[in-house]
Design a protein around this motif. Structure first.
Motif, PDB file in Angstrom:
ATOM      1  N   THR A 104       0.826  -1.209   0.000  1.00  0.00           N
ATOM      2  CA  THR A 104       0.000   0.000   0.000  1.00  0.00           C
ATOM      3  C   THR A 104       0.857   1.255   0.000  1.00  0.00           C
ATOM      4  OG1 THR A 104      -1.594  -1.260   1.312  1.00  0.00           O
ATOM      5  CG2 THR A 104      -1.952   1.127   1.144  1.00  0.00           C
ATOM      6  N   ASN A 105       1.857   1.320   0.880  1.00  0.00           N
ATOM      7  CA  ASN A 105       2.704   2.513   0.967  1.00  0.00           C
ATOM      8  C   ASN A 105       3.517   2.721  -0.298  1.00  0.00           C
ATOM      9  OD1 ASN A 105       1.816   3.163   3.513  1.00  0.00           O
ATOM     10  ND2 ASN A 105       3.473   2.071   4.569  1.00  0.00           N
ATOM     11  N   THR A 106       4.006   1.622  -0.868  1.00  0.00           N
ATOM     12  CA  THR A 106       4.791   1.718  -2.105  1.00  0.00           C
ATOM     13  C   THR A 106       3.960   2.340  -3.219  1.00  0.00           C
ATOM     14  OG1 THR A 106       5.934  -0.311  -1.447  1.00  0.00           O
ATOM     15  CG2 THR A 106       6.223   0.413  -3.717  1.00  0.00           C
ATOM     16  N   LEU A 107       2.723   1.856  -3.377  1.00  0.00           N
ATOM     17  CA  LEU A 107       1.859   2.383  -4.432  1.00  0.00           C
ATOM     18  C   LEU A 107       1.461   3.831  -4.151  1.00  0.00           C
ATOM     19  CD1 LEU A 107      -0.328  -0.789  -4.962  1.00  0.00           C
ATOM     20  CD2 LEU A 107       1.435   0.086  -6.491  1.00  0.00           C
ATOM     21  N   SER A 108       1.290   4.172  -2.870  1.00  0.00           N
ATOM     22  CA  SER A 108       0.960   5.557  -2.511  1.00  0.00           C
ATOM     23  C   SER A 108       2.076   6.499  -2.943  1.00  0.00           C
ATOM     24  CB  SER A 108       0.716   5.683  -1.010  1.00  0.00           C
ATOM     25  OG  SER A 108      -0.429   4.959  -0.618  1.00  0.00           O
ATOM     26  N   LYS A 109       3.329   6.061  -2.754  1.00  0.00           N
ATOM     27  CA  LYS A 109       4.467   6.884  -3.178  1.00  0.00           C
ATOM     28  C   LYS A 109       4.493   7.069  -4.690  1.00  0.00           C
ATOM     29  CE  LYS A 109       7.434   5.366   0.623  1.00  0.00           C
ATOM     30  NZ  LYS A 109       8.562   4.478   0.963  1.00  0.00           N
ATOM     31  N   MET A 110       3.859   6.136  -5.408  1.00  0.00           N
ATOM     32  CA  MET A 110       3.835   6.203  -6.865  1.00  0.00           C
ATOM     33  C   MET A 110       2.586   6.921  -7.385  1.00  0.00           C
ATOM     34  SD  MET A 110       5.273   2.354  -7.596  1.00  0.00           S
ATOM     35  CE  MET A 110       5.353   2.516  -9.377  1.00  0.00           C
ATOM     36  N   GLY A 111       1.834   7.525  -6.465  1.00  0.00           N
ATOM     37  CA  GLY A 111       0.706   8.363  -6.869  1.00  0.00           C
ATOM     38  C   GLY A 111      -0.663   7.737  -6.727  1.00  0.00           C
TER      39      GLY A 111
ATOM     40  N   PHE B 161      -6.914   4.285  -1.099  1.00  0.00           N
ATOM     41  CA  PHE B 161      -6.661   3.748   0.245  1.00  0.00           C
ATOM     42  C   PHE B 161      -7.228   4.645   1.350  1.00  0.00           C
ATOM     43  CE2 PHE B 161      -2.850   2.517  -2.365  1.00  0.00           C
ATOM     44  CZ  PHE B 161      -3.221   1.202  -2.550  1.00  0.00           C
ATOM     45  N   THR B 162      -7.920   5.711   0.985  1.00  0.00           N
ATOM     46  CA  THR B 162      -8.413   6.688   1.963  1.00  0.00           C
ATOM     47  C   THR B 162      -9.922   6.854   1.838  1.00  0.00           C
ATOM     48  OG1 THR B 162      -8.319   8.652   0.539  1.00  0.00           O
ATOM     49  CG2 THR B 162      -6.240   7.941   1.580  1.00  0.00           C
ATOM     50  N   ASP B 163     -10.482   7.713   2.701  1.00  0.00           N
ATOM     51  CA  ASP B 163     -11.913   8.001   2.627  1.00  0.00           C
ATOM     52  C   ASP B 163     -12.268   8.840   1.401  1.00  0.00           C
ATOM     53  OD1 ASP B 163     -12.391   6.538   4.856  1.00  0.00           O
ATOM     54  OD2 ASP B 163     -12.618   8.225   6.227  1.00  0.00           O
ATOM     55  N   GLN B 164     -11.234   9.258   0.638  1.00  0.00           N
ATOM     56  CA  GLN B 164     -11.493   9.971  -0.616  1.00  0.00           C
ATOM     57  C   GLN B 164     -11.761   8.996  -1.771  1.00  0.00           C
ATOM     58  OE1 GLN B 164     -11.655  13.366  -0.468  1.00  0.00           O
ATOM     59  NE2 GLN B 164     -11.291  12.925   1.706  1.00  0.00           N
ATOM     60  N   ALA B 165     -11.655   7.698  -1.506  1.00  0.00           N
ATOM     61  CA  ALA B 165     -11.798   6.701  -2.565  1.00  0.00           C
ATOM     62  C   ALA B 165     -13.173   6.766  -3.222  1.00  0.00           C
ATOM     63  CB  ALA B 165     -11.570   5.307  -1.994  1.00  0.00           C
ATOM     64  N   ASP B 166     -13.190   6.617  -4.537  1.00  0.00           N
ATOM     65  CA  ASP B 166     -14.441   6.491  -5.280  1.00  0.00           C
ATOM     66  C   ASP B 166     -14.379   5.206  -6.101  1.00  0.00           C
ATOM     67  OD1 ASP B 166     -16.698   6.599  -6.814  1.00  0.00           O
ATOM     68  OD2 ASP B 166     -16.419   8.668  -7.512  1.00  0.00           O
ATOM     69  N   LEU B 167     -14.939   4.161  -5.511  1.00  0.00           N
ATOM     70  CA  LEU B 167     -15.023   2.866  -6.183  1.00  0.00           C
ATOM     71  C   LEU B 167     -16.477   2.528  -6.479  1.00  0.00           C
ATOM     72  CD1 LEU B 167     -12.360   0.938  -4.039  1.00  0.00           C
ATOM     73  CD2 LEU B 167     -12.099   1.722  -6.400  1.00  0.00           C
ATOM     74  N   SER B 168     -17.233   3.576  -6.796  1.00  0.00           N
ATOM     75  CA  SER B 168     -18.678   3.407  -6.991  1.00  0.00           C
ATOM     76  C   SER B 168     -19.006   2.577  -8.219  1.00  0.00           C
ATOM     77  CB  SER B 168     -19.361   4.776  -7.087  1.00  0.00           C
ATOM     78  OG  SER B 168     -18.757   5.583  -8.083  1.00  0.00           O
ATOM     79  N   GLY B 169     -18.034   2.388  -9.094  1.00  0.00           N
ATOM     80  CA  GLY B 169     -18.276   1.525 -10.247  1.00  0.00           C
ATOM     81  C   GLY B 169     -18.350   0.058  -9.885  1.00  0.00           C
ATOM     82  N   ILE B 170     -17.945  -0.285  -8.657  1.00  0.00           N
ATOM     83  CA  ILE B 170     -18.016  -1.689  -8.208  1.00  0.00           C
ATOM     84  C   ILE B 170     -19.371  -1.986  -7.587  1.00  0.00           C
ATOM     85  CG2 ILE B 170     -17.044  -3.416  -6.628  1.00  0.00           C
ATOM     86  CD1 ILE B 170     -14.329  -2.131  -6.963  1.00  0.00           C
TER      87      ILE B 170
ATOM     88  N   LYS C 185     -13.408   1.550   0.197  1.00  0.00           N
ATOM     89  CA  LYS C 185     -11.991   1.879  -0.015  1.00  0.00           C
ATOM     90  C   LYS C 185     -11.165   0.612   0.171  1.00  0.00           C
ATOM     91  CE  LYS C 185     -10.766   3.207   4.723  1.00  0.00           C
ATOM     92  NZ  LYS C 185     -10.237   4.260   5.605  1.00  0.00           N
ATOM     93  N   VAL C 186      -9.924   0.652  -0.274  1.00  0.00           N
ATOM     94  CA  VAL C 186      -9.024  -0.495  -0.148  1.00  0.00           C
ATOM     95  C   VAL C 186      -8.278  -0.398   1.176  1.00  0.00           C
ATOM     96  CG1 VAL C 186      -6.995  -1.652  -1.109  1.00  0.00           C
ATOM     97  CG2 VAL C 186      -8.740  -0.716  -2.640  1.00  0.00           C
ATOM     98  N   SER C 187      -8.303  -1.456   1.944  1.00  0.00           N
ATOM     99  CA  SER C 187      -7.658  -1.428   3.253  1.00  0.00           C
ATOM    100  C   SER C 187      -6.218  -1.924   3.210  1.00  0.00           C
ATOM    101  CB  SER C 187      -8.444  -2.274   4.252  1.00  0.00           C
ATOM    102  OG  SER C 187      -8.527  -3.615   3.800  1.00  0.00           O
ATOM    103  N   LYS C 188      -5.950  -2.896   2.374  1.00  0.00           N
ATOM    104  CA  LYS C 188      -4.629  -3.518   2.384  1.00  0.00           C
ATOM    105  C   LYS C 188      -4.359  -4.163   1.030  1.00  0.00           C
ATOM    106  CE  LYS C 188      -3.411  -6.079   6.060  1.00  0.00           C
ATOM    107  NZ  LYS C 188      -3.180  -7.264   6.923  1.00  0.00           N
ATOM    108  N   VAL C 189      -3.102  -4.123   0.607  1.00  0.00           N
ATOM    109  CA  VAL C 189      -2.698  -4.796  -0.624  1.00  0.00           C
ATOM    110  C   VAL C 189      -1.523  -5.719  -0.294  1.00  0.00           C
ATOM    111  CG1 VAL C 189      -1.920  -4.535  -3.002  1.00  0.00           C
ATOM    112  CG2 VAL C 189      -3.335  -2.757  -1.967  1.00  0.00           C
TER     113      VAL C 189
END
Length: 420
Positions: free
Chosen positions: A325-332, A337-346, A353-357
């Motif tokens: 999760t942290n690695t991907l966050s550093k890559m943008g 992974f936050t409450d800003q997530a919009d996965l409404s297409g699912i 939101k995604v909790s863990k990868v």
């Protein structure tokens, strides 16, 4: 408050069981086994080809981040599996969340449309899952969903059509049973290579997305087990370990990169896979891992030539297990992974939101394999001994699929006696 779900990604099992004698040198520019990032490979669908440079850029960016986080440890992961899983997730993402995922995967959305990306991954999965000539490569995706959560039919249909998604109902309120269901599925799909990937599951989980790749390749010509002997491997200035070192004399595709002070040996599997073994001079690993990009791989490919050498290569098994999760966050890739997530297409609502990868990959290298057809061929040796290349200190191992030009696996082997 967002409902969270767990992504268990990249369950990558690589079993490299034999050692390959290389095909003729391609200094004439027409070697079909050359892993190129050019965009005119006739046998590959156009949509798949459009992904090649982007997936390669993502692979080496991710590698840089992981090496910074774990500078003196073994590393092994499957960039193509990470890319595939997050591209599938982007199907269900909307607005900034979707843009971050696709740009984090190194796509320039002014140059490639989202539709083209999904079509490209569809073709890539299809081509990688239908290998020829003895390379076993299986890719797939699965979604495990609590009964209370109803994914949109459109998301499930699109994900099944494009990413070969399988969907299962799971009771996450019983973590032990949920873990067993998911781990059994992954263990089966990776032919027993990846076990117990998911553990300590949060009973509040509502969905788990799993993506896996399994690769088993036979080298074109194996090492002979009777030539394997214990030899020293120099982990660092203070640490030396004993490893079973395989040995073979033969003609290999070879290049020495003077600028990066590293020796490159290219080995082929039967079928569509190829491996680059990269041995930096002592003290030069950090420079290599922080400057490695797809253009350097292409340069190595262009300058390889066949050379008779005595090759020593360790027999080893390693696995990499990462919470990325942290690695991907550093890559943008941040919002998902936050409450800003919009996965409404699912699910049709934005409360996910995604909790863990989690990513796990494994690699086995030993002598076994099937002899090439010309088993009785005799190598004519010069009177003087050829030069020796011994992989007896930290090295890189990069595995590509030649048909799709995909970066299947990237590994850094610092200590081959440490399995995980």
């Amino acid at each position: 408050m967002k409902t969270t779900f767990y992504i268990s990604l990249l369950l990558a099992g690589l079993h490299a069981v034999t050692y390959g004698q290389l095909s003729p040198s391609y200094h004439n520019g027409h070697d079909p086994k050359e892993p190129k990032y050019h965009m005119h490979h006739e046998s590959v669908a156009t949509a798949c080809l459009k992904l090649v440079p982007n997936n390669a850029d993502f692979a080496f960016r991710f590698f840089k981040e992981v090496t910074l986080e774990a500078p003196n440890k073994n590393i092994f992961f499957s960039p193509v599996s990470i890319s595939t899983a997050f591209a599938m997730l982007a199907l269900g993402a909307r607005s900034t969340t979707q843009t971050q995922i696709l740009e984090g995967l190194a796509f320039n959305l002014t140059e490639i449309q989202e539709k083209e990306i999904h079509e490209g991954f569809h073709n890539l999965i299809h081509m990688l899952s239908h290998p020829e000539n003895g390379v076993q490569l299986n890719m797939g995706n699965a979604i495990f969903v609590t009964e209370k959560l109803k994914p949109l039919k459109k998301f499930l249909d699109d994900a099944e059509a494009l990413y070969q998604l399988e969907a299962f109902t799971t009771d996450f309120s019983n973590p032990t049973e949920a873990e067993k269901q998911i781990n059994d599925y992954i263990e089966t799909k990776t032919h027993g290579k990846n076990t117990n990937l998911v553990k300590d599951m949060d009973p509040q989980t509502v969905m788990l997305l799993a993506s896996f790749v399994f690769f088993k390749g036979n080298w074109e010509k194996p090492f002979k087990p009777e030539h394997t002997e214990e030899r020293e491997f120099f982990v660092d200035d203070e640490t030396t370990v004993k490893v079973p070192m395989m040995y073979q004399t033969g003609r290999f595709d070879f290049h020495f990169d003077e600028e990066l002070s590293c020796t490159v040996v290219r080995l082929h599997y039967n079928g569509s896979a190829t491996a680059f073994l990269v041995l930096p001079a002592k003290g030069r690993m950090k420079q290599l891992e922080q400057t490695l990009v797809k253009e350097i791989i292409q340069e190595w490919s262009d300058h390889l030539f066949q050379r008779l050498v005595r090759l020593y290569f360790p027999k080893f098994s390693i696995s990499g297990s990462y919470e990325i999760t942290n690695t991907l966050s550093k890559m943008g890739i941040v919002d998902v992974f936050t409450d800003q997530a919009d996965l409404s297409g699912i699910t049709g609502t934005p409360d996910l939101k995604v909790s863990k990868v989690v990513h796990k990959a494994s690699l086995d290298v030993d002598e076994r394999g099937t002899e090439a057809a010309a088993a009785t061929a005799v190598e004519i040796m010069p009177m003087s001994l050829p030069p020796t290349i011994e992989f007896n200190h930290p090295f890189l191992m990069l595995i590509f699929d030649r048909d799709t030009n995909s970066t299947l696996f990237i590994g850094k082997i610092v200590n081959p006696t440490i399995t995980s």
